[in-house]
Scaffold this active site. Structure first.
Site: not given
Ligand code: PEP
Ligand code: MG
Length: 874
Positions: A22, A92, A101, A103, A336, A454, A763, A830, A850
């Site tokens: 702001k 403000r 909204g 604060m 803003r 709000h 992974s 993962c 990835y």
């Molecule tokens: C993990 O441990 O991050 C994972 C993907 O395996 P799980 O959640 O199946 O233990």
């Protein structure tokens, strides 16, 4: 001495970190020569010091504030508390990231008994002066002294009742004078002291209160939901007041340069004549659409339109502006980048590129990835919707379809959500205290309030469906009912809300999948061109795979095979396998599971159409597949033709004190290699079948879980290879496959250089890696999390948002060591973090290939990856 205060004329739009959003924008508008009531900003660093100094404002900072107040007084020719020429200011908050909204704000500061009467004379408008004073008492009490604003409402009602009128604007100057006295008396009675008359004291107390409000529970919740660090602090803006409540040539309003619900390029907003800003936002009176200002004050309207379009051009984004008209003169109080629905965000981003107002890279940064979620969820089935008749209609404040049971308080909504119910939160109007309830609800409905109330603003930010301002309904929190004419809806009954039309229906209406074309398709296409990080999905079924591909997944990063073991047609064979006493018996049981697993994998490969698929060998401890209660054990024993004692023995043997650290992951494959061999056979033979039958040339990726030592991986890999190589040779095709591992124990991360000698891919299983790095149980952390948040030991849940300082260091170490050993190694993540914004950015920065996340988070991860690439090109 360090500079803690800046006049608006000293700052600019680039100084967000120091001046808050702001403050920086007020400075920028001042620099652009726009009509901004002047003032100064106390920096976010002053707020940080307030906390460092044990919640006090040190004299050096107070001195600077007083010096700048003096400058403001000279600039305006007015002074705080001076009856001849009184200066009134607003105080403000304004953090670096907008927290609508969240604060507190104080208006009309500088009012006291003397100033009030002076203002009455100077303006020749005693009603206005006293109204301003009583509002100030109310706001100061609420924000600074924590005496709720609502505790004053009874007096307003009392005066109105006595006079026999309905609306506040029917009260005259004498009524207002009476209210001022009643408010002061209430203040004294409640707090044991007189309302402070010294304006400098009022000012310092208010600044302190704004700093304090940075740490209030609703601000903390909002920050956690939006990844805003506590350490940022808030700035405080002290701005000379202009008055929208001076009479019929004064007014105040809020407007967006484009429609924040749809993105349509058309000035959109609302205003109220003879009112102060809080009246518009609180939804106490229903405002008029901005276009009608053209009839009331054509010149002011023209000027406002001109300023709006200059601001939009200047910032290259849709603006959300607050303005006040004081005796026919326009003032800009704020601008803003406007909060908007997901649908509007996409349309605005695409339109801004088409209009040449920004580049594709800039457009990518204008949509919050989390918001996309709102587009991915179902809408009402057209036919079902057409067949339904709305019971009432409100404003379409935030789109989407919500269907749930009605609850009337935030607390009840949270409770119901916890036990798995779908909830619609119904309120007279929402306030920031309702945020947890709103977050637990499918949809929010309010009886009062406009598109900028709000409820509307917050719901749009959350991507939650909202219908606001349903004028026809009567909400009774006490009776837990909604009354619409003769219809009464009680707590726990279903209603359906259409956030795109504002219609409200009784009962449940069928929903359907979202459309992913048009603006969504174009925009996501740009994100895909820009990002370098690939996005895969965690999916165990062909259904997951199909869904995720629709959302743009480029492969499966984690297929957890255990879920297949639980299905009713195979759990029996799995249990037979577990109770087997000899390898021969076990192999026999596994042989029954093999064709089912093969069928699963074939279907998944087909659904992914040749994209990479990583399949993980069995991970959970075997006791998870057996019953634990005596009655259930008895029943199963009878079913399997075993004695109760025999089966109970097996269950007992499998019992472990720390199953999460027990016989799971690759340890299972080492104890029972035939399980890994069966799964390998299913994975490879399914790939061979699909290769031969569908021409999909797949390279299966076989993943070994929970490795902590290279020797474990060597052991399992040898078993995998013996089966896989044999099958491929027999098939006579040139199919490749890969064997890799999860990095989910700290030891694996630390010895990743060695592990990469055997692993062709890693992974990162950051769920387990977080669990083992912190020593927090992933299933029980909920018990301590709230306390940790309160004490600021944690700012976010490390299982949701990757802990970059600890777990992230292990990931980085493993990435570097893995690549050193095997430059071609494929690296992904993962754990749940694969779909979290800041974690995706981290994964981009450390150079993973990835991220893999649940299907509904795939588009979010695609956009987050593109944003990371814009911020940090590689
Ligand atoms: C993990 O441990 O991050 C994972 C993907 O395996 P799980 O959640 O199946 O233990
Ligand atoms: Mg794991």
């Amino acid at each position: 001495m360090k500079k803690y205060v800046y006049m608006f004329s000293e700052g600019n739009g680039q100084m967000r970190e120091l001046l808050g959003g702001k403050g920086a924008n007020l400075a920028e508008m001042t620099g652009l020569g726009m009509p901004v009531p002047q003032g100064f900003t106390i920096t976010t660093e002053a707020c940080t010091r307030y906390y460092e100094d044990g919640k006090t404002i040190y004299p050096d900072i107070e001195e600077q504030i007083m010096e700048f107040l003096d400058r403001l007084e000279k600039m305006t020719g007015k002074a705080l508390g001076n009856p001849d020429s009184p200066l009134l200011v607003s105080v403000r908050s304004g953090a670096r990231a907008s927290m609508p909204g969240m604060m507190d704000t104080i208006l009309n500061l500088g009012m006291n008994d003397g100033v009030c009467e002076a203002v009455a004379k100077l303006t020749n408008n005693p009603r206005f002066a006293r109204d301003s004073y009583r509002r100030f008492i109310q706001m100061f009490s609420d924000v600074v002294m924590e005496l709720p604003k609502s505790s004053f409402e009874q007096f307003i009602d009392e005066v109105k009742d006595k006079k026999g009128v309905k609306h506040d604007n029917e009260l005259d100057a004498d009524d207002m004078a009476q209210l001022v006295e009643m408010f002061k008396a209430h203040y004294k009675k409640s707090l044991g002291e007189d309302f402070p008359q010294d304006p400098k004291k009022q000012l310092m107390e208010s600044i302190r209160a704004v700093f304090r409000s940075w740490d209030n529970p609703r601000a903390n919740t909002y920050r956690r939901m939006n990844d805003i660090p506590h350490s940022w602090g808030t700035a405080v803006n002290v701005q000379s007041m202009v008055f929208g409540n001076m009479g019929e040539t004064s007014g105040t309003g809020v407007a967006f340069t484009r429609n924040p619900a749809t993105g349509e390029k058309k000035l959109y907003g609302e205003f109220l004549m003879n009112a102060q800003g809080e009246d518009v936002v609180a939804g106490i009176r229903t405002p008029q659409p901005i276009s009608t200002l053209q009839d009331i004050m054509p010149e002011v309207y023209e000027q406002f339109v001109d300023i709006s379009s200059r601001l939009e051009q200047h910032y290259g984004d849709m603006q959300d502006m607050e303005f006040t008209i004081e005796n026919g003169k326009l003032y800009m109080l704020q601008t803003r980048n406007g909060k908007r629905t997901a649908q509007a965000a996409l349309k605005v981003a695409v339109d801004l590129v088409d209009e040449g107002l920004c580049t594709r890279e800039q457009a990518i940064m204008k949509v919050e990835p989390k918001q996309l979620d709102a587009l991915l969820h179902p809408t009402f089935v057209r036919a079902a919707l057409d067949a339904a008749t709305p019971v009432t209609t409100g404003l379409p404040a935030s789109p989407g379809a919500a269907c749930g049971k009605v609850y009337f308080t935030a607390q009840d909504a949270v409770q119901a959500h916890k036990v798995g119910e779908k909830v619609v939160l119904v309120r007279q109007e929402t306030s920031p205290e309702d945020i947890d309830g709103m977050a637990s609800a499918e949809g929010v409905m309010t009886a009062r309030g406009g598109m900028t109330s709000h409820a509307a603003v917050v719901a749009r930010g959350m991507g939650t469906c909202c219908v606001a301002g349903c004028n026809e309904i009567r909400v009774s929190e006490a009776d837990k009912t909604i009354t619409i004419g003769d219809t009464v809806i009680r707590e726990g009954e279903y209603i359906s809300l259409d956030g795109s039309t504002g219609n409200v229906y009784l009962g449940q209406i069928a929903t359907q999948e979202a459309e992913l074309t048009g603006d969504f398709g174009r925009f996501m296409g740009w994100a895909d061109e820009i990002r370098t990080l690939h996005v895969r999905t965690n999916g165990d079924t062909p259904r997951d795979a199909t869904q995720a591909r629709k959302f743009g997944a480029e492969g499966i990063g984690l297929c957890r095979t255990e879920h297949m073991f639980f299905e009713t047609d195979r759990i029996k064979a799995v249990r037979e396998m577990i109770v087997s006493e000899t390898t021969e018996q076990r192999k026999k049981a596994l042989a029954k599971i093999l064709p089912m697993q093969r069928g699963d994998f074939e279907a998944i490969y087909r659904a992914m159409g040749g994209l990479p698929v990583t399949i993980r060998l069995l991970d959970p401890p075997l006791h998870e597949f057996l019953p634990q209660e005596e009655a259930d054990i008895r029943e199963l024993a009878a079913d399997m033709g075993l004695t109760y004692e025999k089966l109970e023995d097996v269950v007992h043997d499998l019992h472990e004190f720390n199953p999460m650290l027990g016989t799971r992951g690759c340890r299972l494959a080492i104890l029972y290699p035939e399980i890994a061999e069966m799964q390998t056979e299913a994975i490879i033979s399914a790939a061979i079948n699909v290769w031969k039958q569908d021409g999909l040339k797949i390279t299966p990726e076989i993943m070994v879980p929970l490795v902590s030592d290279i020797k474990e991986l060597r052991f399992v890999k040898k078993r995998i290879k013996s089966v896989a190589d044999r099958l491929i040779e027999e098939a006579g095709i040139n199919m490749k496959y890969m064997v890799g591992t999860m990095i989910e124990t700290p030891r694996a991360a630390v010895t990743a250089g060695e592990i990469a000698e055997e692993a062709e891919f890693f992974s990162f299983g950051t769920n387990d890696l977080t669990q083992m790095t912190y020593g927090f149980s992933r299933d029980d952390i909920g018990k301590i999390l709230e306390r940790y948040f309160e004490e600021k030991i944690l700012e976010s849940d490390p299982f949701a948002r990757l802990d970059q300082d600890g777990v992230g260091k292990l990931v980085k170490m493993a990435v570097d060591a893995g690549r050193e050993t095997r430059p071609s190694i494929k690296l992904g993540i993962c754990g749940e973090h694969g779909g979290d914004l800041s974690s995706v950015e981290f994964c981009h920065n450390v150079g993973l290939n990835y991220v893999s996340c649940s299907p509904f988070r795939v588009p979010i991860a695609r956009l987050a990856a593109a944003q990371a690439a814009v911020k940090n090109p590689r």
